[in-house]
Design a protein around this motif. Structure first.
Motif, PDB file in Angstrom:
ATOM      1  N   ARG A  20      31.570 -12.095  -2.261  1.00  0.00           N
ATOM      2  CA  ARG A  20      32.645 -12.863  -1.644  1.00  0.00           C
ATOM      3  C   ARG A  20      33.414 -13.613  -2.723  1.00  0.00           C
ATOM      4  O   ARG A  20      32.841 -14.389  -3.480  1.00  0.00           O
ATOM      5  CB  ARG A  20      32.104 -13.847  -0.610  1.00  0.00           C
ATOM      6  N   ASP A  52      40.023 -15.864   0.608  1.00  0.00           N
ATOM      7  CA  ASP A  52      38.587 -15.724   0.854  1.00  0.00           C
ATOM      8  C   ASP A  52      38.382 -14.268   1.252  1.00  0.00           C
ATOM      9  O   ASP A  52      38.757 -13.852   2.352  1.00  0.00           O
ATOM     10  CB  ASP A  52      38.171 -16.671   1.978  1.00  0.00           C
ATOM     11  N   VAL A  73      35.836 -10.660   0.959  1.00  0.00           N
ATOM     12  CA  VAL A  73      34.649  -9.889   0.589  1.00  0.00           C
ATOM     13  C   VAL A  73      35.099  -8.562  -0.005  1.00  0.00           C
ATOM     14  O   VAL A  73      35.978  -7.883   0.555  1.00  0.00           O
ATOM     15  CB  VAL A  73      33.745  -9.647   1.808  1.00  0.00           C
ATOM     16  N   THR A 125      27.221 -14.461  -3.086  1.00  0.00           N
ATOM     17  CA  THR A 125      26.626 -13.598  -2.071  1.00  0.00           C
ATOM     18  C   THR A 125      26.603 -14.359  -0.754  1.00  0.00           C
ATOM     19  O   THR A 125      26.145 -15.501  -0.705  1.00  0.00           O
ATOM     20  CB  THR A 125      25.191 -13.198  -2.463  1.00  0.00           C
ATOM     21  N   ASP A 126      27.099 -13.715   0.311  1.00  0.00           N
ATOM     22  CA  ASP A 126      27.093 -14.352   1.632  1.00  0.00           C
ATOM     23  C   ASP A 126      25.661 -14.642   2.086  1.00  0.00           C
ATOM     24  O   ASP A 126      24.719 -13.924   1.729  1.00  0.00           O
ATOM     25  CB  ASP A 126      27.763 -13.439   2.662  1.00  0.00           C
ATOM     26  N   GLU A 127      25.507 -15.687   2.890  1.00  0.00           N
ATOM     27  CA  GLU A 127      24.184 -16.111   3.331  1.00  0.00           C
ATOM     28  C   GLU A 127      23.451 -15.026   4.117  1.00  0.00           C
ATOM     29  O   GLU A 127      22.252 -14.824   3.946  1.00  0.00           O
ATOM     30  CB  GLU A 127      24.289 -17.391   4.162  1.00  0.00           C
TER      31      GLU A 127
END
Length: 296
Positions: free
Chosen positions: A74, A82, A84, A105-107
């Motif tokens: 991301r 914003d 990805v 890295t996204d959660e």
């Protein structure tokens, strides 16, 4: 130097289980066309809980381009974008007079882990554009031209090659292709460019009788027309363009004049001291961390 080309082996660093191979800049070869920085990220397997956390940091005088084979990242920047990025897509960020971005890295992905592999490059902006307004553009993979040549499939990331032009906005003559070659295939290089190179991501190729395996860049002499053949199924990056001229590089800052770097260093320090309120640099939305200016 041998056989009309220069071989560059990446210098590797282990960032907590995440290996990065630095190819450019190199002591004997600072740039290839406008490419002034070239890193192979991974390949790496992140276990659940692991991921990338590149905190906000500034850039000037360049454009960054991220291209992934596996995984996702991301991107957030001070313009408010914003986005990805996934395999085959292109994130092209023009820093110009100054921009700040983070890469994380996204959660949700961090919880399950992921396999990560890709290339990050910096393209130096020509003198007349190095202070241009910053911008960001995302290009999904299905918007990028695909070129097929007798067992070699290529995606044109940026620039022009083989009669095709990428939709990515660039500022100087350039070509950048991701290629997959079948065993025995002859790999072409675009003509009409002074500086050209290939990076073997994986597999192996024969160049003018020499074998080159994955994790190696081969930079060709101006005017040399190499014979490149895939020894096995291979993945490569083809890159180059017009010479960009001398550049100063310090941390994440690139410029034609050292005074521009000193100005950006002072601006980053002052912005941090003011908590990025009414400052030259600002943080991306939803970010409250940053990388301090290095002491060295």
């Amino acid at each position: 130097m041998a056989n009309n080309h220069l071989i560059i082996e990446p210098r590797t660093r282990d960032l907590g289980g995440f290996t990065v191979g630095r190819v450019l800049p190199y002591a004997k070869r600072r740039t290839v066309g406008p490419f002034i920085f070239f890193d192979e990220m991974g390949p790496a397997q992140f276990d659940p809980g692991g991921g990338i956390d590149v905190r906000p940091h500034p850039h000037i005088g360049l454009a960054t381009v991220t291209y992934l084979f596996d995984g996702e990242i991301r991107h957030r920047d001070s313009l408010g974008y914003d986005q990805v990025i996934r395999p085959g897509d292109v994130n092209w960020m023009t820093a110009g007079r100054g921009i700040v971005h983070s890469e994380r890295t996204d959660e949700a992905l961090r919880k399950r882990g992921q396999f990560m592999h890709g290339i990050q490059s910096w393209v130096a902006l020509p003198l007349e554009h190095e202070r241009t307004d910053p911008s960001f553009h995302h290009h999904p993979k299905d918007t990028l031209p695909e070129i097929n040549r007798d067992g070699v499939s290529m995606r044109l990331i940026a620039g022009a090659a083989f009669g095709e032009t990428s939709p990515v906005e660039t500022f100087s003559p350039i070509f950048y292709l991701a290629a997959e070659a079948q065993k025995g295939a002859s790999i072409p290089l675009p003509g009409d460019y002074e500086e050209r190179a290939i990076y073997v991501v994986d597999g192996s190729v024969e160049i003018d009788g020499e074998t080159h395996e994955g994790g190696r860049m081969v930079v060709f002499d101006n005017g040399h027309e190499p014979t490149i053949t895939a020894i096995e199924e291979s993945r490569l990056m083809l890159l180059g363009g017009a010479p960009i001229g001398k550049r100063f590089i310090w941390w994440n800052l690139v410029a034609t004049d050292q005074s521009l770097i000193e100005e950006a260093k002072a601006a980053w320090t002052a912005s941090a001291q003011s908590n990025f309120i009414d400052s030259v640099f600002s943080l991306p939305p939803d970010e409250n961390e940053f990388i301090p200016l290095p002491e060295d």
